[in-house]
Design a protein around this motif. Structure first.
Motif, PDB file in Angstrom:
ATOM      1  N   LYS A 382       0.831  -1.207   0.000  1.00 57.80           N
ATOM      2  CA  LYS A 382       0.000   0.000   0.000  1.00 57.80           C
ATOM      3  C   LYS A 382       0.860   1.250   0.000  1.00 57.80           C
ATOM      4  O   LYS A 382       0.588   2.225  -0.726  1.00 57.80           O
ATOM      5  N   ARG A 383       1.935   1.277   0.823  1.00 54.98           N
ATOM      6  CA  ARG A 383       2.821   2.447   0.869  1.00 54.98           C
ATOM      7  C   ARG A 383       3.503   2.681  -0.461  1.00 54.98           C
ATOM      8  O   ARG A 383       3.591   3.810  -0.952  1.00 54.98           O
ATOM      9  N   ARG A 384       3.961   1.591  -1.112  1.00 49.76           N
ATOM     10  CA  ARG A 384       4.614   1.718  -2.407  1.00 49.76           C
ATOM     11  C   ARG A 384       3.652   2.245  -3.456  1.00 49.76           C
ATOM     12  O   ARG A 384       4.004   3.051  -4.318  1.00 49.76           O
ATOM     13  N   ARG A 385       2.401   1.758  -3.398  1.00 49.43           N
ATOM     14  CA  ARG A 385       1.404   2.226  -4.357  1.00 49.43           C
ATOM     15  C   ARG A 385       1.088   3.714  -4.161  1.00 49.43           C
ATOM     16  O   ARG A 385       0.939   4.471  -5.131  1.00 49.43           O
ATOM     17  N   ASP A 386       1.002   4.159  -2.914  1.00 49.09           N
ATOM     18  CA  ASP A 386       0.756   5.590  -2.635  1.00 49.09           C
ATOM     19  C   ASP A 386       1.891   6.456  -3.137  1.00 49.09           C
ATOM     20  O   ASP A 386       1.674   7.554  -3.695  1.00 49.09           O
TER      21      ASP A 386
END
Length: 432
Positions: A382-386
């Motif tokens: 999720k952090r990488r996608r954000d």
């Protein structure tokens, strides 16, 4: 021709002659005497149908009584019919007596030879059984229907006489392990006779399977039903322990043999080959009185037969007709099928043990660690996608700003250039 049981010299001569038929390595596994004996005898030599003689004599005696009670016949006609029937009875009794004498002589000869048939020291029991099947049983079982029954009865006799180094268990295991290979290479008639041989073999196994007392009497302490339990190979004192196969384990083995036979038939049907499908159906028709017995195996065969009917209905009508005939006979025997739990003991998994394993502290910690790792992985994704979305937004906003800064200047310069070109053109035209 039948080898004379009264002439051992003739038997030895024949044994010497058969050595020329095969290479020496064959006789390292089985005795030439076994080969000569097996091929020289016939069904009447080892099978004495005393019940058939007794039944036929009783039937004729009943016919004599009916003739005497018939008041419509003349006395002369009655005497003639009674005399004919009595003459037939005397011939049957004489034939039965001669058969008994021959049967005893044959058994005496076999009893004297049985310890040298498989007594080779250069091969194992498995090698001896495989060679016996190759040069004796498989070949002769396809000659005639009588030969098919003879082969099965000869093996029963080997077991009953406890022939030295002969393993009945290995013999049955090899028979049901090689069915698909044999059926593949048969003609239609050979498949029919081979199916009769399998049916007779299954009949003997079924007798032992159904009756524990009979099994204990005929097989419980028989050398042919000895199996080997291997010790721990890592231990220094590892030994091979020979034990007699108990009744419940024999039922397990029977289920395994039925499964192998089912698997062989399924292999034939799935091959799409015409000969294999035809031969498989022919064999199944012959062994129908003894197989299938287990419900789930019968259902597996039924599914394959249904598939054959659907695929061959318009392509190969003869196979479709064979499949239809077998399917009808199989359905008529549906009430005789039994569940696998009744055929042999099936161990059920304990739900309590599984529950205790799942509720153990180690299992709980392992499951918690797995959930934690999964949560960490999801948060990282999720952090990488954000971050990617944020970078993409910044890039698009920068491009938009550049366009806004450059666009007015570019338009103004373009207008000025077009105006200057128009003025020049006008001046040229005026000069001209």
């Amino acid at each position: 021709a039948v080898v004379s049981t009264q002439s051992g010299h003739y038997g030895r001569e024949l044994s010497d002659q058969v050595k020329l038929l095969y290479p020496p390595k064959v006789w390292d596994k089985i005795s030439p005497r076994l080969f000569a004996t097996f091929w020289s005898l016939a069904s009447p030599d080892i099978i004495l149908p005393s019940n058939r003689y007794t039944g036929e004599i009783a039937r004729i005696e009943g016919a004599i009584k009916q003739v005497n009670d018939n008041e419509d016949l003349a006395q002369r006609r009655k005497d003639k019919e009674v005399e004919r029937h009595k003459d037939l009875i005397s011939k049957l009794k004489e034939e039965h007596k001669s058969q008994e004498v021959n049967h005893k002589l044959v058994l005496a000869r076999l009893e004297s030879e049985k310890d040298i048939w498989f007594a080779s020291t250069n091969s194992t029991k498995v090698d001896a059984i495989m060679q016996f099947l190759q040069v004796c049983i498989i070949q002769r079982s396809m000659f005639t229907a009588s030969d098919a029954i003879y082969c099965a009865k000869f093996v029963e006799l080997c077991h009953k006489m406890q022939a030295s180094n002969f393993s009945t268990l290995i013999y049955f295991d090899r028979i049901f392990s090689d069915v698909s290979h044999i059926v593949t290479n048969c003609t239609d008639n050979e498949a029919s006779r081979y199916g009769r041989f399998l049916c007779e073999t299954l009949k003997g196994i079924s007798r032992w399977h159904k009756d524990k007392a009979l099994y204990e009497k005929e097989c419980g302490k028989s050398p042919g039903f000895v199996h080997i339990i291997r010790g721990d190979p890592n231990s220094d004192g590892a030994k091979k322990i020979e034990k007699y196969l108990d009744y419940e384990n024999f039922r397990h083995v029977c289920c395994k043999w039925h499964f192998k036979l089912t698997k062989a038939m399924v292999f034939c049907f799935d091959s799409k080959d015409y000969s294999q499908i035809r031969n498989g159906l022919t064999v199944l028709n012959k062994i129908l009185p003894e197989f299938p017995v287990v419900l789930n195996l019968a259902q597996a065969l039924e599914k394959r037969i249904l598939k054959v009917k659907e695929e061959e209905k318009t392509v190969r009508p003869d196979l479709y007709a064979l499949a239809m005939g077998y399917s009808a006979q199989l359905n008529s025997r549906r009430n005789t099928f039994i569940a696998e739990e009744k055929f042999h003991h099936v161990e059920k998994k304990s739900t309590e043990n599984s529950a205790s394993r799942n509720s153990s502290p180690a299992r709980k910690d392992k499951r918690a660690d797995s959930v934690k790792r999964r949560d960490e992985t999801d948060s990282e994704k999720k952090r990488r996608r954000d971050d990617d979305l944020k970078k993409e937004g910044e890039r698009k906003s920068a491009e938009k700003k550049v366009k806004q800064d450059v666009s007015p200047k570019t338009k103004a310069n373009g207008v000025r250039e077009r105006d200057s070109e128009t003025d020049e053109n006008r001046s040229k035209i005026r000069k001209k």
